[in-house]
Design a protein around this motif. Structure first.
Motif, PDB file in Angstrom:
ATOM      1  N   ASP A  45      14.522 -28.687   0.022  1.00 39.00           N
ATOM      2  CA  ASP A  45      14.414 -27.262   0.328  1.00 39.00           C
ATOM      3  C   ASP A  45      13.030 -26.761  -0.069  1.00 39.00           C
ATOM      4  O   ASP A  45      12.516 -27.111  -1.140  1.00 39.00           O
ATOM      5  N   PRO A  46      12.411 -25.912   0.754  1.00 38.83           N
ATOM      6  CA  PRO A  46      11.108 -25.354   0.374  1.00 38.83           C
ATOM      7  C   PRO A  46      11.281 -24.383  -0.791  1.00 38.83           C
ATOM      8  O   PRO A  46      12.352 -23.804  -0.961  1.00 38.83           O
ATOM      9  N   PRO A  47      10.253 -24.213  -1.595  1.00 37.91           N
ATOM     10  CA  PRO A  47      10.377 -23.266  -2.713  1.00 37.91           C
ATOM     11  C   PRO A  47      10.540 -21.849  -2.173  1.00 37.91           C
ATOM     12  O   PRO A  47      10.107 -21.523  -1.074  1.00 37.91           O
ATOM     13  N   ALA A  48      11.166 -21.014  -2.981  1.00 39.54           N
ATOM     14  CA  ALA A  48      11.394 -19.620  -2.583  1.00 39.54           C
ATOM     15  C   ALA A  48      10.055 -18.895  -2.454  1.00 39.54           C
ATOM     16  O   ALA A  48       9.061 -19.238  -3.102  1.00 39.54           O
ATOM     17  N   GLU A  49      10.018 -17.898  -1.598  1.00 34.30           N
ATOM     18  CA  GLU A  49       8.785 -17.149  -1.339  1.00 34.30           C
ATOM     19  C   GLU A  49       8.350 -16.421  -2.609  1.00 34.30           C
ATOM     20  O   GLU A  49       9.135 -15.748  -3.263  1.00 34.30           O
ATOM     21  N   THR A  51       7.356 -17.757  -5.478  1.00 34.40           N
ATOM     22  CA  THR A  51       7.514 -18.510  -6.723  1.00 34.40           C
ATOM     23  C   THR A  51       6.737 -19.821  -6.659  1.00 34.40           C
ATOM     24  O   THR A  51       7.075 -20.765  -7.335  1.00 34.40           O
ATOM     25  N   SER A  52       5.713 -19.869  -5.824  1.00 32.00           N
ATOM     26  CA  SER A  52       4.949 -21.090  -5.672  1.00 32.00           C
ATOM     27  C   SER A  52       4.124 -21.363  -6.935  1.00 32.00           C
ATOM     28  O   SER A  52       3.508 -20.464  -7.495  1.00 32.00           O
ATOM     29  N   SER A  53       4.095 -22.617  -7.384  1.00 35.35           N
ATOM     30  CA  SER A  53       3.338 -22.963  -8.577  1.00 35.35           C
ATOM     31  C   SER A  53       1.912 -23.335  -8.220  1.00 35.35           C
ATOM     32  O   SER A  53       1.063 -23.402  -9.117  1.00 35.35           O
TER      33      SER A  53
END
Length: 60
Positions: A45-49, A51-53
């Protein structure tokens, strides 16, 4: 007249045979169990919008 009767009986017999074959195929397909719907390839699953590190192209 006998040829017409033979043609009619042949036609009726072939219709009965085709109908029986169709019902037999439908019964055979209904008797087989359904296979599981398992995907061959899965993706994470792609990371939530938001909350990218990793920083975006405008960060810095």
């Amino acid at each position: 007249m006998p040829r017409l009767l033979a043609a009619f009986l042949t036609c009726a017999a072939s219709a009965v045979l085709a109908t029986g074959t169709a019902f037999g195929i439908a019964a055979a397909l209904d008797a087989t169990p359904e296979q599981q719907n398992v995907p061959l390839v899965t993706f994470p699953d792609p990371p939530a919008e938001g909350t990218s590190s990793t920083p975006g192209p405008g960060a810095g």
